[in-house]
Design an enzyme around this catalytic site. Structure first.
Site, PDB file in Angstrom:
ATOM      1  N   PRO A   2     -53.274 -17.199   4.256  1.00 49.51           N
ATOM      2  CG  PRO A   2     -55.030 -17.755   5.676  1.00 49.51           C
ATOM      3  CD  PRO A   2     -53.546 -17.711   5.596  1.00 49.51           C
ATOM      4  CD  GLU A   3     -51.083 -12.373   0.232  1.00 44.98           C
ATOM      5  OE1 GLU A   3     -51.322 -11.156   0.210  1.00 44.98           O
ATOM      6  OE2 GLU A   3     -50.062 -12.867  -0.279  1.00 44.98           O
ATOM      7  CG  HIS A  91     -53.506 -29.329  14.093  1.00 51.80           C
ATOM      8  ND1 HIS A  91     -52.468 -29.044  14.959  1.00 51.80           N
ATOM      9  CD2 HIS A  91     -53.100 -30.351  13.313  1.00 51.80           C
ATOM     10  CE1 HIS A  91     -51.464 -29.877  14.691  1.00 51.80           C
ATOM     11  NE2 HIS A  91     -51.826 -30.671  13.709  1.00 51.80           N
ATOM     12  NE  ARG A 110     -46.152 -22.536  10.934  1.00 54.16           N
ATOM     13  CZ  ARG A 110     -45.330 -21.802  10.190  1.00 54.16           C
ATOM     14  NH1 ARG A 110     -45.500 -21.749   8.889  1.00 54.16           N
ATOM     15  NH2 ARG A 110     -44.355 -21.125  10.756  1.00 54.16           N
ATOM     16  NE  ARG A 152     -45.105   5.914   2.475  1.00 52.64           N
ATOM     17  CZ  ARG A 152     -45.133   4.900   3.341  1.00 52.64           C
ATOM     18  NH1 ARG A 152     -44.344   3.867   3.193  1.00 52.64           N
ATOM     19  NH2 ARG A 152     -45.987   4.917   4.343  1.00 52.64           N
TER      20      ARG A 152
END
Ligand code: ZN
Length: 271
Positions: A2-3, A91, A110, A152
């Site tokens: 998930p983002e 789960h 997981r 940077r």
């Protein structure tokens, strides 16, 4: 994984069902997540009212009168709303049951996710204190990103994915935002001009907004759904499209590795 758009879509999917509702039961089936689920969660939560559900980066924050339940979905976590208690499946980790009969179930095959308690008496949780600005916050503007990228030498894509600079821009959205802004992902961050930086800020917001809008069409999957909710895809310009033609100019999309992640770009549209 998930983002930010998936987490925001989850927030929008669950919030209407639990906000201003009283927690009537907490069942912990499996404490094993990235950190163990606190044993005393039922004692802390039962009888309390969820005022609202916020999001900070990829954390969901359930606000209960100054105390906060922090939820992170890790790699494979999901939160689903049930209006009738379903049988427990492998789960499934935690159920929160509410006065309106809704059950909010956290599942995580997981187990890289987290469910943590942050009391009002404690300082800001260390996981949240280390985070940079939100991509939709007014502080994330061209001036800010320009300052943050001067000096940077690393690639602009890596600066964009650095959560100390801005949170929630994962690999997919970094690739897509750089395409929309017309910037090569491997350009040294300090070499990206002020004008391009402004375009990039706008592109990050547009890309995330489009993904969240797309997520809106999946909101029904959060309620009484046995499948995995909340995974959806934009029609990507470059992500996962190496060797395919650019949707804008027809040139062949190329791929390089940056920071160990697949990075694709159009050699004509991005400079
Ligand atoms: Zn192109």
């Amino acid at each position: 994984m998930p983002e930010l758009p998936e987490v925001e879509t989850t927030r929008r999917g669950v919030a209407p069902h639990v906000e201003r509702q009283k927690v009537t039961a907490v069942r912990i089936y499996d404490r094993r997540l990235r950190w163990p689920v606190p044993r005393d969660l039922p004692r802390r939560l039962v009888g309390r009212i969820v005022d609202r559900v916020d999001r900070r980066s990829k954390y969901l924050l359930f606000r209960l009168g100054g105390d906060t339940l922090i939820v992170h979905m890790g790699m494979t976590g999901s939160l689903r709303v049930f209006t009738a208690l379903p049988p427990k499946q492998p789960h499934d980790h935690v159920d929160l049951e509410f006065g309106n009969g809704v059950v909010l179930r956290y599942r995580d095959p997981r187990r890289f996710g987290a469910m943590l308690w942050s009391p009002r008496s404690a300082p800001l949780h260390p996981l949240l204190a280390a985070l940079g600005v939100e991509p939709f916050a007014p502080e994330f503007d061209g001036d800010y990103l320009y300052r943050a990228t001067r000096g940077r030498r690393a690639a602009i894509k890596l600066a964009l994915m650095d959560s100390h600079v801005v949170v929630g821009v994962g690999n997919i959205y970094a690739n897509e935002s750089l395409f929309r802004a017309g910037i090569r992902p491997n350009r040294a961050a300090k070499r990206v001009s002020r004008t391009q930086i402004s375009r990039l800020v706008a592109a990050v917001r547009e890309t995330l907004t489009d993904a969240i809008a797309k997520g809106g069409s999946t909101l029904r999957d959060y309620v009484d759904s046995r499948g995995e909710p909340g995974y959806f895809q934009l029609d990507y310009y470059v992500y996962g499209r190496e060797r395919e033609p650019c949707r804008i100019c027809g040139a062949t999309i190329r791929s390089v590795r940056l920071g160990g992640r697949a990075t694709s770009y159009c050699p004509t549209c991005q400079r």
